[in-house]
Design a protein around this motif. Sequence first.
Motif, mmCIF file in Angstrom:
data_model
loop_
_atom_site.group_PDB
_atom_site.id
_atom_site.type_symbol
_atom_site.label_atom_id
_atom_site.label_comp_id
_atom_site.label_asym_id
_atom_site.label_seq_id
_atom_site.Cartn_x
_atom_site.Cartn_y
_atom_site.Cartn_z
ATOM 1 N N ARG A 161 0.734 -1.240 -0.011
ATOM 2 C CA ARG A 161 -0.039 -0.037 0.159
ATOM 3 C C ARG A 161 0.960 1.335 0.030
ATOM 4 N NH1 ARG A 161 -4.480 -0.410 4.763
ATOM 5 N NH2 ARG A 161 -4.360 1.926 4.145
ATOM 6 N N GLY A 162 2.139 1.248 0.305
ATOM 7 C CA GLY A 162 2.803 2.272 0.391
ATOM 8 C C GLY A 162 3.276 2.627 -1.113
ATOM 9 N N ARG A 163 3.736 4.039 -1.306
ATOM 10 C CA ARG A 163 4.043 4.606 -2.476
ATOM 11 C C ARG A 163 5.616 4.771 -2.681
ATOM 12 N NH1 ARG A 163 0.634 9.345 -5.343
ATOM 13 N NH2 ARG A 163 -1.066 8.176 -5.888
ATOM 14 N N GLY A 199 2.774 8.399 2.372
ATOM 15 C CA GLY A 199 2.778 7.330 1.539
ATOM 16 C C GLY A 199 4.246 6.552 1.504
#
Lengths: 202, 320
Positions: free
Chosen positions: A20-22, A101
């Motif tokens: 889910r991290g950018r 993020g």
Amino acid sequence: MLITGIKSKPVYAPLQTDTRGRYHLMLAMGAGAAPLLRVIAEMRVVAGPSLKNTRVLFVSDAAAPEVEQFKAATVADLQTFPSTPALLERFRAILQKSLMGTRLYVAGPESFIGLAMKIALEFNLNKDEIRAEECGTLARRVYCIHCRATTEDVRTNIVSCIGCGRWLLVRDHYSRRLAAYMGVMVDAEAPGELPPLKEVFL
Amino acid sequence: MNDAQTITVEVIGVEQVTPLIKHFKLAPAAGGSLPVFSGGSHIIVVMQGAGRVHKNPYSLLGSPLALDTYEIGVRRMEESRGGSHFMHDAVEVGSRLEIAHPVNLFGLDKIARKHVLIAGGIGITPFLAQLEDLHGGSVPYELHYSVRSSEHAAFLQRLQRREGERLHVYYDSEGQTIAFETLLATQPLGTHVYVCGPVGMIKHVIATAQSCGWPDSHIHWEQFSAPPVGDAFEVFLARSKLSVHVPPDQSLLESIEAAGVEVPYLCRGGVCGFCHTRVLELDGELVHNDHFLSEADKAKAKSIMPCVSRANCKRLVLDL
Ligand code: FES
């Protein structure tokens, strides 16, 4: 006495990718390279060959075999550092400019993780933004509650404080803010009466 | 919480601030000062309507430092079951109301490095008090306020005067919209986002923040659902050995209270989780309207939040 059963001793789980991290920021020291390489391989399965938002900071000499392995894993942004303080300084500068993020992955000895976490905390990173895996030495940073000096790389159950020379019992009581275990004078009641010195944090 | 703990207040000011929103000032009837609260808190207002009692949650929008009065903003709801209509039509200067102590389910994160506040319409109210806390502090913040048109922009002057550049207003009537993706993709590490407004806006902000990689611990929202109307049904309270009829325009919680049984609550809007009640028997289906239970728990049909949820069934037995 007092060595175990205290809840503040951190517990670590094997590193896992957080898809889910950018942006993915990874820190490793020594044996910590292996878990990071594993996570990177995992990420590649999901993200394909481009890992452009992934950055690795690694405490090691530039000739270490892991450096080649990171390069082979095509990590675009890999930086090596001669020491933990040098890495942490760079880490702090990166966090200053990082965006929401970002996910942080830390792998290495507990003392290394603790120092990285302390900085992450200043930037209000929460548990759901950080993954950490402990590997390598169990040596502790010990904070003297009497003189406030921190003794590094402690492997024994008791240690003579680097600041005041008192003999400290190394407790399981851990402070995230100080990134250290608490050390309490061991012979306060009967001066000179010390428990046997044992290597326990190897 | 129960009614023994309420405070009697007198309405000392009423102002129509937009065609749909009225602003009320409440002072303690007994004199003295009101309980301390922090920005984002709400109170429950207990209204003795004709033949029935309404208890609605409203955010406190005044300064947490001025405790001689509380201020609330009430929007007239189109399909109000009576609460907001009662406030608009029957409450005037001099009216007395009962209120419950303030509760904060929407507080600011204390160690955030930046706050981004997003309000839609009446959703501005919890932020007004939070801004009192933020104003003059060292933590940067910005407020994005979306309204139908300028005549619907409640409290705009108050905000413009004080917030200057930190305030961004968007008028639907002019086709202006908040660029959520850009806003949320460019925030520094340690930012927290707060959203209060229509359900669609809240869902959109949460989804956009998540797709920008925000972890849940940095996303905050508040939405009080008014209990929707539905078909009438019967409920049996196992421990009280009471059978209760729930009419279409009364919530399950209100019906249980009218029968004399106390259920703990804080928000009466499906958010806090306090009214959580075990379902012992059910021969139909539950109609979950809360934001508290997970989808999995809703599907299990073993518990219900009676403040906003109902049932489609012949027989429902609750552990009350
Ligand atoms: S009272 Fe808060 S969820 Fe029902």
